[in-house]
Design a protein around this motif. Structure first.
Motif, PDB file in Angstrom:
ATOM      1  N   GLY A   1       0.903  -1.215   0.078  1.00 49.39           N
ATOM      2  CA  GLY A   1       0.076   0.114  -0.054  1.00 49.39           C
ATOM      3  C   GLY A   1       0.960   1.176   0.106  1.00 49.39           C
ATOM      4  O   GLY A   1       2.032   1.104   0.514  1.00 49.39           O
ATOM      5  N   SER A   2       0.310   2.395  -0.409  1.00 46.63           N
ATOM      6  CA  SER A   2       1.067   3.763  -0.497  1.00 46.63           C
ATOM      7  C   SER A   2       0.246   4.754  -0.249  1.00 46.63           C
ATOM      8  O   SER A   2      -1.038   4.446  -0.432  1.00 46.63           O
ATOM      9  N   CYS A   3       0.624   5.918   0.518  1.00 47.93           N
ATOM     10  CA  CYS A   3      -0.257   6.634   1.155  1.00 47.93           C
ATOM     11  C   CYS A   3       0.532   8.068   1.079  1.00 47.93           C
ATOM     12  O   CYS A   3       1.782   8.119   1.498  1.00 47.93           O
ATOM     13  N   MET A   4       0.042   8.958   0.417  1.00 48.28           N
ATOM     14  CA  MET A   4       0.546  10.545   0.453  1.00 48.28           C
ATOM     15  C   MET A   4       0.201  10.887   1.553  1.00 48.28           C
ATOM     16  O   MET A   4      -0.854  11.963   1.586  1.00 48.28           O
ATOM     17  N   GLY A   5       0.889  11.060   2.710  1.00 44.61           N
ATOM     18  CA  GLY A   5       0.505  11.491   3.800  1.00 44.61           C
ATOM     19  C   GLY A   5      -0.300  10.176   4.556  1.00 44.61           C
ATOM     20  O   GLY A   5      -0.793   9.430   4.012  1.00 44.61           O
ATOM     21  N   ASN A   6      -0.390  10.652   6.026  1.00 40.71           N
ATOM     22  CA  ASN A   6      -1.007   9.390   6.799  1.00 40.71           C
ATOM     23  C   ASN A   6      -1.922   9.927   7.987  1.00 40.71           C
ATOM     24  O   ASN A   6      -1.462  10.560   8.923  1.00 40.71           O
TER      25      ASN A   6
ATOM     26  N   CYS B   1      -4.591   7.452  -0.832  1.00 40.67           N
ATOM     27  CA  CYS B   1      -3.911   5.973  -0.496  1.00 40.67           C
ATOM     28  C   CYS B   1      -4.459   5.336  -1.812  1.00 40.67           C
ATOM     29  O   CYS B   1      -5.286   5.319  -2.243  1.00 40.67           O
ATOM     30  N   GLU B   2      -3.287   4.150  -1.886  1.00 38.42           N
ATOM     31  CA  GLU B   2      -3.674   3.370  -2.957  1.00 38.42           C
ATOM     32  C   GLU B   2      -2.965   1.941  -2.749  1.00 38.42           C
ATOM     33  O   GLU B   2      -1.898   1.891  -2.041  1.00 38.42           O
ATOM     34  N   ALA B   3      -3.303   0.987  -3.639  1.00 38.04           N
ATOM     35  CA  ALA B   3      -3.082  -0.457  -3.407  1.00 38.04           C
ATOM     36  C   ALA B   3      -2.397  -0.987  -4.665  1.00 38.04           C
ATOM     37  O   ALA B   3      -2.938  -0.678  -5.608  1.00 38.04           O
ATOM     38  N   GLY B   4      -1.503  -1.865  -4.315  1.00 40.47           N
ATOM     39  CA  GLY B   4      -0.813  -2.578  -5.446  1.00 40.47           C
ATOM     40  C   GLY B   4      -0.656  -3.968  -5.029  1.00 40.47           C
ATOM     41  O   GLY B   4      -0.149  -4.444  -3.894  1.00 40.47           O
TER      42      GLY B   4
ATOM     43  N   VAL C   1      -7.512   3.699  -3.572  1.00 45.14           N
ATOM     44  CA  VAL C   1      -8.446   3.409  -2.399  1.00 45.14           C
ATOM     45  C   VAL C   1      -9.267   4.526  -1.865  1.00 45.14           C
ATOM     46  O   VAL C   1     -10.365   4.233  -1.761  1.00 45.14           O
ATOM     47  N   ALA C   2      -8.587   5.586  -1.442  1.00 46.01           N
ATOM     48  CA  ALA C   2      -9.406   6.514  -0.807  1.00 46.01           C
ATOM     49  C   ALA C   2      -8.869   7.927  -1.047  1.00 46.01           C
ATOM     50  O   ALA C   2      -7.609   7.917  -1.243  1.00 46.01           O
ATOM     51  N   GLN C   3      -9.471   9.120  -1.107  1.00 43.81           N
ATOM     52  CA  GLN C   3      -8.934  10.372  -1.202  1.00 43.81           C
ATOM     53  C   GLN C   3      -8.359  10.428  -0.002  1.00 43.81           C
ATOM     54  O   GLN C   3      -7.208  11.352   0.165  1.00 43.81           O
ATOM     55  N   ARG C   4      -8.771  10.008   1.184  1.00 43.06           N
ATOM     56  CA  ARG C   4      -8.166  10.229   2.661  1.00 43.06           C
ATOM     57  C   ARG C   4      -8.231   9.030   3.203  1.00 43.06           C
ATOM     58  O   ARG C   4      -9.234   8.502   3.839  1.00 43.06           O
TER      59      ARG C   4
ATOM     60  N   LEU D   1       5.662  -0.273  -6.648  1.00 42.11           N
ATOM     61  CA  LEU D   1       5.397   0.401  -7.949  1.00 42.11           C
ATOM     62  C   LEU D   1       4.031   0.658  -8.246  1.00 42.11           C
ATOM     63  O   LEU D   1       3.626   1.641  -8.807  1.00 42.11           O
ATOM     64  N   LEU D   2       3.140  -0.697  -8.215  1.00 44.21           N
ATOM     65  CA  LEU D   2       1.829  -0.677  -8.695  1.00 44.21           C
ATOM     66  C   LEU D   2       1.064   0.095  -7.830  1.00 44.21           C
ATOM     67  O   LEU D   2       0.035   0.883  -8.236  1.00 44.21           O
ATOM     68  N   ALA D   3       1.312   0.284  -6.662  1.00 42.54           N
ATOM     69  CA  ALA D   3       0.329   1.151  -5.594  1.00 42.54           C
ATOM     70  C   ALA D   3       0.698   2.472  -6.071  1.00 42.54           C
ATOM     71  O   ALA D   3      -0.293   3.082  -6.112  1.00 42.54           O
ATOM     72  N   LYS D   4       1.941   2.626  -6.373  1.00 43.78           N
ATOM     73  CA  LYS D   4       2.153   4.238  -6.486  1.00 43.78           C
ATOM     74  C   LYS D   4       1.437   4.612  -7.963  1.00 43.78           C
ATOM     75  O   LYS D   4       1.399   5.885  -8.059  1.00 43.78           O
ATOM     76  N   GLN D   5       1.318   3.732  -8.767  1.00 41.39           N
ATOM     77  CA  GLN D   5       0.798   4.082 -10.102  1.00 41.39           C
ATOM     78  C   GLN D   5      -0.650   4.732  -9.872  1.00 41.39           C
ATOM     79  O   GLN D   5      -0.878   5.485 -10.748  1.00 41.39           O
TER      80      GLN D   5
END
Length: 282
Positions: free
Chosen positions: A19-24, A28-31, A49-52, A144-148
């Protein structure tokens, strides 16, 4: 990792999730990537996944993606064992060690239901931990897939956000603190303490020998010490606010001016000076 993966066989698959998250919390996104032992290329999955949301939410959704893919594509017809590797100790602990979940209970329930569904169809699911950012190809690919999906996550509508109990508690705490601060600023009482602590978030430093001494010093600094005659007069315990020396008693008078306590004051100054001159205090 080689020992955990075990002997390769055509009926075994290995998946890596991340999983990747820009801030916590934040977007956030999943790969995930799934390797099978037949001639098919690796299966690559990613999803906003979600905007927040939190990194834990993204890690859990990545596992959900793998399980849903297996169910939809009927991989249970050809795969008997699936090992899912996640670099989230929290996610692995919640799913394998029966840690009590404090948030994302619905997501965790979905994972367990999917696992049970696949097991009834003959596919054994193992969820294992893998170190992150350790040059493990599958984990790096999943990252890498999560960050895409990062840009897509920022475009999601707020209705897709999962509100957790922790979010509610944080929101309630922030609201209460704002109201408390506003009332503290507008209050007509406690102005002596306000001069010392204007911000309700500022917690006095506990730098005294005991809690009792700390309490006494705070009372003296704010003018609310119960040993002061002026306080007793204000609360109806005494008929006068005059010190025994005949002067109106205040905390300033008590601490630095009253002749009745001159000997105690001199002893205090002596002890302070002695301590400051000690090599240990330098």
């Amino acid at each position: 990792m080689t020992e955990l993966i075990g002997n390769t066989a055509n009926d075994q698959a290995t998946a890596y999730t991340d999983g990747s998250c820009m801030g916590n919390p934040g977007p956030c996104e999943a790969g995930a990537i799934i390797y099978t032992e037949d001639s098919r290329p690796a299966i690559r999955l990613h999803r906003p996944v979600a905007q927040r949301g939190s990194i834990l939410l993204a890690e859990l959704v990545a596992i959900v993606m793998v399980l849903e893919f297996c169910i939809l594509e009927r991989l249970h017809n050809t795969i008997t064992t699936l090992k899912i590797f996640s670099d989230s100790q929290s996610a692995v602990g919640l799913l394998t060690l029966n840690w009590a979940p404090k948030s994302y209970i619905d997501v965790i329930r979905d994972i367990r239901e999917h696992i049970e569904d696949l097991r009834t169809k003959g596919m054994e699911i193992c969820i294992l931990w893998t170190p992150g950012h350790a040059n493990i190809q599958g984990n790096d690919e999943a990252d890498l897939l999560a960050k895409q999906a990062a840009e897509e996550a920022t475009q999601l509508l707020p209705k897709n956000n999962i509100i957790t109990l922790q979010d509610v508690k944080q929101g309630a705490h922030k609201s209460v603190m704002l109201k408390w601060q506003r009332r503290w600023e507008l209050s007509n009482t406690g102005r002596d303490l306000f001069e010392i602590t204007p911000n309700v978030k500022n917690i006095p430093i506990f730098d005294y020998p005991t809690k009792k001494f700390f309490s006494i010093f705070i009372q003296l600094r704010t003018g609310h010490a119960t040993l002061l005659i002026s306080i007793k007069q204000r609360t109806g315990q005494n008929t006068t606010d005059l010190c025994s020396c005949g002067t109106k008693e205040t905390q300033q008078h008590y601490l630095t001016e009253c002749p009745n306590y001159e000997s105690y004051r001199e002893e205090m100054y002596h002890q302070i000076t002695k301590k400051l001159e000690s090599p240990k205090s330098l």
